[in-house]
Motif scaffolding. Structure first.
Motif, PDB file in Angstrom:
ATOM      1  N   LEU A   1       0.834  -1.205   0.000  1.00  0.00           N
ATOM      2  CA  LEU A   1       0.000   0.000   0.000  1.00  0.00           C
ATOM      3  C   LEU A   1       0.867   1.253   0.000  1.00  0.00           C
ATOM      4  O   LEU A   1       0.583   2.214  -0.720  1.00  0.00           O
ATOM      5  N   ASP A   2       1.933   1.248   0.806  1.00  0.00           N
ATOM      6  CA  ASP A   2       2.833   2.401   0.859  1.00  0.00           C
ATOM      7  C   ASP A   2       3.504   2.663  -0.475  1.00  0.00           C
ATOM      8  O   ASP A   2       3.750   3.807  -0.842  1.00  0.00           O
ATOM      9  N   LYS A   3       3.808   1.589  -1.211  1.00  0.00           N
ATOM     10  CA  LYS A   3       4.473   1.714  -2.513  1.00  0.00           C
ATOM     11  C   LYS A   3       3.470   1.899  -3.654  1.00  0.00           C
ATOM     12  O   LYS A   3       3.862   1.979  -4.811  1.00  0.00           O
ATOM     13  N   HIS A   4       2.185   1.917  -3.332  1.00  0.00           N
ATOM     14  CA  HIS A   4       1.108   2.035  -4.322  1.00  0.00           C
ATOM     15  C   HIS A   4       1.155   0.884  -5.325  1.00  0.00           C
ATOM     16  O   HIS A   4       0.829   1.065  -6.500  1.00  0.00           O
ATOM     17  N   ASP A   5       1.568  -0.299  -4.859  1.00  0.00           N
ATOM     18  CA  ASP A   5       1.610  -1.504  -5.686  1.00  0.00           C
ATOM     19  C   ASP A   5       0.260  -2.211  -5.550  1.00  0.00           C
ATOM     20  O   ASP A   5       0.067  -3.045  -4.678  1.00  0.00           O
ATOM     21  N   LEU A   6      -0.673  -1.849  -6.403  1.00  0.00           N
ATOM     22  CA  LEU A   6      -2.041  -2.356  -6.277  1.00  0.00           C
ATOM     23  C   LEU A   6      -2.144  -3.850  -6.540  1.00  0.00           C
ATOM     24  O   LEU A   6      -2.994  -4.520  -5.957  1.00  0.00           O
ATOM     25  N   VAL A   7      -1.291  -4.393  -7.401  1.00  0.00           N
ATOM     26  CA  VAL A   7      -1.332  -5.834  -7.673  1.00  0.00           C
ATOM     27  C   VAL A   7      -0.981  -6.610  -6.403  1.00  0.00           C
ATOM     28  O   VAL A   7      -1.715  -7.511  -5.989  1.00  0.00           O
ATOM     29  N   ALA A   8       0.128  -6.245  -5.765  1.00  0.00           N
ATOM     30  CA  ALA A   8       0.534  -6.920  -4.528  1.00  0.00           C
ATOM     31  C   ALA A   8      -0.464  -6.651  -3.405  1.00  0.00           C
ATOM     32  O   ALA A   8      -0.773  -7.546  -2.613  1.00  0.00           O
ATOM     33  N   ALA A   9      -0.972  -5.438  -3.328  1.00  0.00           N
ATOM     34  CA  ALA A   9      -1.943  -5.093  -2.279  1.00  0.00           C
ATOM     35  C   ALA A   9      -3.230  -5.904  -2.445  1.00  0.00           C
ATOM     36  O   ALA A   9      -3.785  -6.399  -1.463  1.00  0.00           O
ATOM     37  N   ASN A  10      -3.696  -6.053  -3.673  1.00  0.00           N
ATOM     38  CA  ASN A  10      -4.923  -6.825  -3.905  1.00  0.00           C
ATOM     39  C   ASN A  10      -4.737  -8.297  -3.578  1.00  0.00           C
ATOM     40  O   ASN A  10      -5.665  -8.958  -3.119  1.00  0.00           O
TER      41      ASN A  10
END
Length: 105
Positions: free
Chosen positions: A21-30
């Motif tokens: 989330l901090d890195k705005h990595d939506l794929v990993a966050a999802n």
């Protein structure tokens, strides 16, 4: 005669990957989203509070221990509290005054 079922279901999602989330990595966050169902709103809210990982305080914004206020150095290392996310020195992380003995370095 018919009977109606008026039960509500509360669904909450918890993201277990704060770094993504901090890195705005939506794929990993999802990929880190977990969904849970509960029978009451109170139960769902309490589960989120208890199970969501804390936001880790960035190292750069915390040059001193949150417990004893000592300055971090090469020999006085910092670690994160897994319970609340603050930065603290290793000796304070294992002291009885810290809220949790569970830390990450």
């Amino acid at each position: 005669s018919s009977s109606s079922n008026n039960s509500n279901v509360w669904i909450c999602t918890i993201n277990t990957n704060q770094k993504a989330l901090d890195k705005h990595d939506l794929v990993a966050a999802n990929k880190a989203l977990r969904a849970y169902t509960y029978t009451t709103e109170h139960e769902a809210r309490e589960a989120v509070k208890a199970n969501a990982p804390p936001r880790m305080v960035p190292w750069k914004s915390s040059p001193n221990c949150a417990i004893c206020d000592c300055k971090f150095t090469l020999t006085k290392r910092a670690c994160h509290c897994r319970n609340c996310g603050v930065c603290m020195c290793v000796p304070s992380s294992s002291s009885p005054t810290s809220s949790s003995g569970s830390t990450t370095g």
